[in-house]
Design a protein around this motif. Structure first.
Motif, PDB file in Angstrom:
ATOM      1  N   PRO A 137       0.803  -1.231   0.000  1.00  0.00           N
ATOM      2  CA  PRO A 137       0.000   0.000   0.000  1.00  0.00           C
ATOM      3  C   PRO A 137       0.832   1.276   0.000  1.00  0.00           C
ATOM      4  O   PRO A 137       0.511   2.218  -0.726  1.00  0.00           O
ATOM      5  CB  PRO A 137      -0.814  -0.128   1.280  1.00  0.00           C
ATOM      6  CG  PRO A 137      -0.966  -1.587   1.485  1.00  0.00           C
ATOM      7  CD  PRO A 137       0.303  -2.209   0.976  1.00  0.00           C
ATOM      8  N   HIS A 138       1.921   1.327   0.775  1.00  0.00           N
ATOM      9  CA  HIS A 138       2.659   2.580   0.865  1.00  0.00           C
ATOM     10  C   HIS A 138       3.397   2.912  -0.420  1.00  0.00           C
ATOM     11  O   HIS A 138       3.938   3.998  -0.559  1.00  0.00           O
ATOM     12  CB  HIS A 138       3.650   2.529   2.026  1.00  0.00           C
ATOM     13  CG  HIS A 138       4.798   1.618   1.789  1.00  0.00           C
ATOM     14  ND1 HIS A 138       4.725   0.259   1.943  1.00  0.00           N
ATOM     15  CD2 HIS A 138       6.057   1.869   1.378  1.00  0.00           C
ATOM     16  CE1 HIS A 138       5.889  -0.284   1.648  1.00  0.00           C
ATOM     17  NE2 HIS A 138       6.720   0.661   1.298  1.00  0.00           N
ATOM     18  N   GLU A 139       3.450   1.949  -1.333  1.00  0.00           N
ATOM     19  CA  GLU A 139       4.160   2.207  -2.589  1.00  0.00           C
ATOM     20  C   GLU A 139       3.245   2.807  -3.658  1.00  0.00           C
ATOM     21  O   GLU A 139       3.681   3.059  -4.777  1.00  0.00           O
ATOM     22  CB  GLU A 139       4.771   0.906  -3.115  1.00  0.00           C
ATOM     23  CG  GLU A 139       5.844   0.370  -2.205  1.00  0.00           C
ATOM     24  CD  GLU A 139       6.284  -1.032  -2.566  1.00  0.00           C
ATOM     25  OE1 GLU A 139       7.451  -1.351  -2.352  1.00  0.00           O
ATOM     26  OE2 GLU A 139       5.463  -1.817  -3.066  1.00  0.00           O
ATOM     27  N   MET A 140       1.974   3.010  -3.291  1.00  0.00           N
ATOM     28  CA  MET A 140       1.031   3.539  -4.274  1.00  0.00           C
ATOM     29  C   MET A 140       0.677   4.982  -3.948  1.00  0.00           C
ATOM     30  O   MET A 140       0.768   5.416  -2.806  1.00  0.00           O
ATOM     31  CB  MET A 140      -0.243   2.702  -4.259  1.00  0.00           C
ATOM     32  CG  MET A 140      -0.020   1.312  -4.797  1.00  0.00           C
ATOM     33  SD  MET A 140      -1.595   0.521  -5.104  1.00  0.00           S
ATOM     34  CE  MET A 140      -2.230   0.488  -3.488  1.00  0.00           C
ATOM     35  N   SER A 141       0.208   5.679  -4.970  1.00  0.00           N
ATOM     36  CA  SER A 141      -0.305   7.025  -4.721  1.00  0.00           C
ATOM     37  C   SER A 141      -1.692   6.896  -4.102  1.00  0.00           C
ATOM     38  O   SER A 141      -2.333   5.845  -4.185  1.00  0.00           O
ATOM     39  CB  SER A 141      -0.391   7.794  -6.028  1.00  0.00           C
ATOM     40  OG  SER A 141      -1.434   7.267  -6.814  1.00  0.00           O
ATOM     41  N   GLY A 142      -2.140   7.973  -3.479  1.00  0.00           N
ATOM     42  CA  GLY A 142      -3.463   7.947  -2.862  1.00  0.00           C
ATOM     43  C   GLY A 142      -4.559   7.612  -3.868  1.00  0.00           C
ATOM     44  O   GLY A 142      -5.462   6.835  -3.575  1.00  0.00           O
ATOM     45  N   GLY A 143      -4.439   8.171  -5.054  1.00  0.00           N
ATOM     46  CA  GLY A 143      -5.455   7.929  -6.070  1.00  0.00           C
ATOM     47  C   GLY A 143      -5.497   6.465  -6.488  1.00  0.00           C
ATOM     48  O   GLY A 143      -6.561   5.857  -6.609  1.00  0.00           O
ATOM     49  N   MET A 144      -4.290   5.867  -6.681  1.00  0.00           N
ATOM     50  CA  MET A 144      -4.247   4.445  -7.038  1.00  0.00           C
ATOM     51  C   MET A 144      -4.823   3.599  -5.917  1.00  0.00           C
ATOM     52  O   MET A 144      -5.590   2.660  -6.152  1.00  0.00           O
ATOM     53  CB  MET A 144      -2.801   4.022  -7.300  1.00  0.00           C
ATOM     54  CG  MET A 144      -2.303   4.342  -8.689  1.00  0.00           C
ATOM     55  SD  MET A 144      -0.492   4.279  -8.711  1.00  0.00           S
ATOM     56  CE  MET A 144      -0.204   2.527  -8.621  1.00  0.00           C
ATOM     57  N   ALA A 145      -4.429   3.942  -4.682  1.00  0.00           N
ATOM     58  CA  ALA A 145      -4.921   3.151  -3.552  1.00  0.00           C
ATOM     59  C   ALA A 145      -6.435   3.255  -3.441  1.00  0.00           C
ATOM     60  O   ALA A 145      -7.110   2.272  -3.141  1.00  0.00           O
ATOM     61  CB  ALA A 145      -4.262   3.622  -2.257  1.00  0.00           C
ATOM     62  N   GLN A 146      -6.970   4.448  -3.717  1.00  0.00           N
ATOM     63  CA  GLN A 146      -8.417   4.576  -3.630  1.00  0.00           C
ATOM     64  C   GLN A 146      -9.087   3.760  -4.732  1.00  0.00           C
ATOM     65  O   GLN A 146     -10.133   3.166  -4.511  1.00  0.00           O
ATOM     66  CB  GLN A 146      -8.826   6.051  -3.686  1.00  0.00           C
ATOM     67  CG  GLN A 146     -10.251   6.329  -3.257  1.00  0.00           C
ATOM     68  CD  GLN A 146     -10.559   5.882  -1.847  1.00  0.00           C
ATOM     69  OE1 GLN A 146     -10.562   4.688  -1.537  1.00  0.00           O
ATOM     70  NE2 GLN A 146     -10.822   6.820  -0.959  1.00  0.00           N
TER      71      GLN A 146
END
Ligand SMILES: Nc1ncnc2c1ncn2[C@@H]1O[C@H](COP(=O)(O)OP(=O)(O)OP(=O)(O)O)[C@@H](O)[C@H]1O
Ligand SMILES: [Mg+2]
Lengths: 319, 325
Positions: free
Chosen positions: B146-155
């Motif tokens: 999870p920490h390797e993704m941007s907020g938008g990707m994670a959402q």
């Protein structure tokens, strides 16, 4: 990659520096103690006898020269010979290592087997439930009663009423497994108490912390059962602080085994170290303390590696 | 129209060391099949509490005192644990505010999605699921933490996880509040188009009134733990009947109808300790009369709209002749 190499080099350098400082300190401490090896060995002997002894063992040389000689020996991987037995110190320690490793290992296993489940259950149960109260009280007690008190009580109890266990009569594991357990369980249990308390408290706090995280609410919202949530999310995330506390506990074990081995007459490295101190057997004491420091550093490095394996946010970099 | 969610005079309190907080004081709301409903209101008005109550996801210090809550006709507070898990798994989907925080930091995305798919019994591939939320670099994403993704990707991943079981109702609690402004509308577009494609209803909690009026056909306005006005978004925002709705619209940045002028609502929203007699908005209300402070307003219907205000009829009549702003 180069970051990793730099990191490893820095760790190695700081480990070497630590060991060097420990070496200086222990050398200074043991030589500063009142009474020398000759005093202990030939207390009634004449000055001439002492001089001969000192001459033969190089104890009459200037102290800095002795230090230099010892350090250069150690750097070449030679820990020297015992002044008392003239045998290699490394061999003496190696011979006594299994007993110490056994009680320390058993203590760690007890601490994990009792501390982790109780800590996690009490973290899951909330503060009002019986397990929580029990584990908080028990954990507090286990952490606050010194090991020599616990050991002394156990010693009294089991020498008085020989309840299956044996005290002061060590049986090596290679000789007889049951006999070995009868002599090893009490010292291991005494050593484990602090670990049980530490790990229980840590696991409890970690569990409560993890349960408050959004990803637990999200997992509940997806209809996951509590058992699955504990297995998939709580154990992994709470494992990180538990490993940290294990590394700290292993530091305690280094000192704890000395006390417990002497209490229960376990022929391990801790008791040998104390004998070395009493005899002013300089190479034995110096090597013992240095090895303990080395062991502690290695354990902490292992903890760091485990840490990085459990928590991907640490130590891994990617574009 | 059948309702996927029906909430009727729900009363809910939190116990805390400093006393009780009544987060819901008789909230009522209905979400029809396939409808998109916005839920707005100042901080602390009880939006998240209401949203979590739908899946009985409230923390242990929450106490359900009164009122009924049904999802797909099932009374949520009466379900046993297994039925509740079934409801959460198959009929509800949640998207939360902090996308990275809602994913387990120690697990790769692929494993987390697999775990969800295994639980639903639906046979969708991870790749098609990720593609449906606009994530095409599947190989890289499933291997990421999870920490390797941007907020938008994670959402987007969170949305993929939420829609995987094809729930009847998707609840999104400020899904874009923690994201960069430039991708907010992308995420909302995605949510709305997925809901339309799968016939899911959407309950969208937000402070962004403009987004609500753009994406939601209906809106409910909360204040002091009650839904004080609800109806078609165009009606509610175009001709607010409740003085609080009107004040909220005036306070919102960038509302065209007031020419960009922002008038913050004076005073602070209440934190209720128990049932309140009288209107909780009365102390801040410019229309309040003495009766407002002593008589608890009940819900009145005005056409397709419900309002909780003693003077609603008066205001509705006064407005009847005026064209919508
Ligand atoms: N776990 C809790 N314990 C105690 N009080 C709580 C808890 N959660 C919420 N509350 C209280 O309940 C009330 C409603 O909170 P809620 O989170 O539902 O508001 P909200 O409308 O979602 O606000 P925001 O826009 O800030 O998200 C607030 O007064 C809040 O302080
Ligand atoms: Mg909220």
């Amino acid at each position: 990659m180069s970051i990793l190499v730099r990191y490893a080099l820095a760790r190695f350098a700081s480990a070497c520096l630590t060991l060097f400082c420990v070496a200086l300190l222990v050398f200074a401490a043991i030589h500063a103690m009142p009474g020398s090896f000759e005093d202990v060995m030939v207390p009634q002997g004449t000055q001439a006898m002492r001089d001969v002894l000192a001459e033969r063992l190089g104890l009459n040389k200037p102290i800095l020269e002795q230090l230099g000689r010892w350090l250069s020996q150690v750097i070449q991987g030679n820990l020297g010979d015992s002044l008392v037995t003239q045998e290699s110190v490394a061999a003496e320690y190696l011979r006594r290592l299994p007993a110490t490793a056994e009680i320390a290992g058993l203590a760690t296993v007890f601490a994990l087997v009792v501390g982790v489940p109780f800590g996690i259950f009490s973290g899951l149960a909330g503060s009002r439930r019986l397990v929580s109260q029990f584990s908080r009280l028990g954990g507090g007690l286990a952490m606050s009663v010194p090991d020599f008190v616990v050991g002394a009580v156990l010693l009294y109890l089991f020498t008085r009423y020989s309840l299956w266990f044996t005290v002061g009569n060590w049986v090596p594991i290679t000789e007889n497994l049951i006999g070995n357990l009868r002599s090893a369980l009490l010292p291991a249990f005494t050593l484990s108490l602090l670990g049980i308390g530490l790990i229980m408290a840590t696991a409890r706090h970690a569990t409560i912390g993890v349960l408050g995280q959004d990803f637990i609410t999200a997992a509940l919202a997806r209809g996951k059962s509590p058992a699955v949530i504990v297995r998939h999310h709580v154990l992994r995330n709470a494992g990180i602080p538990i490993i940290t506390i294990l590394a700290i506990y292993s530091g305690y074990l280094l000192g704890g085994t000395i006390i417990v081995e002497n209490l229960f007459s376990v022929p391990g490295v801790g008791r040998y170290l104390i004998t070395g101190v009493l005899n002013r057997d300089y190479p034995v004491v110096q090597a013992g303390v240095l090895l303990a420091a080395f062991f502690f550093i290695v354990l902490n490095m292992l903890a760091d590696i485990l840490y990085a394996l459990l928590d991907p946010r640490i130590g891994r970099r990617r574009g | 129209m059948a309702a996927v969610a029906e909430i009727d005079s729900l009363v809910l309190e939190f116990r805390s060391r400093s006393g009780r907080v009544r987060a819901l004081d008789g909230a009522a709301l209905s979400v029809g099949d396939g409808q998109r409903v916005g839920l707005v209101g100042e901080s602390g008005s009880g939006k998240s509490t209401l949203a979590l109550a739908l899946g009985r996801l409230l923390p242990p210090n929450a106490e359900h005192l009164e009122g009924a809550l049904r999802v797909n006709g099932k009374s949520v507070f009466e379900l046993d644990h297994a039925a509740l898990r079934g409801l959460r798994r198959h009929e509800l989907g949640y998207v939360f505010q902090d996308p990275i925080g809602t994913l387990d930091p120690t697990m790769r995305i692929g494993r987390q999605i697999e775990a969800v798919l295994a639980g639903t019994g639906k046979t969708a591939s991870i790749a098609s699921l990720l593609a449906s939320v606009g994530l095409n670099d599947v190989r890289r994403i499933v291997r990421s933490f999870p920490h390797e993704m941007s907020g938008g990707m994670a959402q987007r991943v969170s949305i993929a996880i939420a829609i995987a079981p094809k729930p009847k109702l998707l609840i999104a609690d400020e899904p874009t509040a923690s994201l960069d402004a430039s991708i907010r509308s992308q995420i909302l577009d995605l949510l709305v188009s997925l809901c339309a494609a799968h016939g899911m209803a959407l309950l969208l909690l937000s402070h962004d009134l403009r987004a609500i009026s753009r994406y939601c056909e209906r809106v409910a306005v909360m204040y002091g733990g009650r839904v004080i006005e609800s109806g078609l978004t165009a009606d509610v925002f175009g001709r607010p009947l409740h003085p609080y709705t009107e004040a909220l619209l005036r306070a919102a940045p960038g509302q065209e109808r007031i020419g960009g002028r922002i008038e913050p609502i004076p005073g602070l929203p209440p934190v209720l300790a128990g049932r309140i007699e009288g209107c909780s908005f009365a102390p801040r209300c410019t229309f309040a009369v003495d009766e407002c402070r002593t008589r608890r307003p009940e819900r009145t219907d005005h056409g397709d709209r419900s309002v909780v205000c003693l003077r609603a009829t008066e205001r509705a009549d006064a407005m009847a002749g005026v064209p919508p702003a």
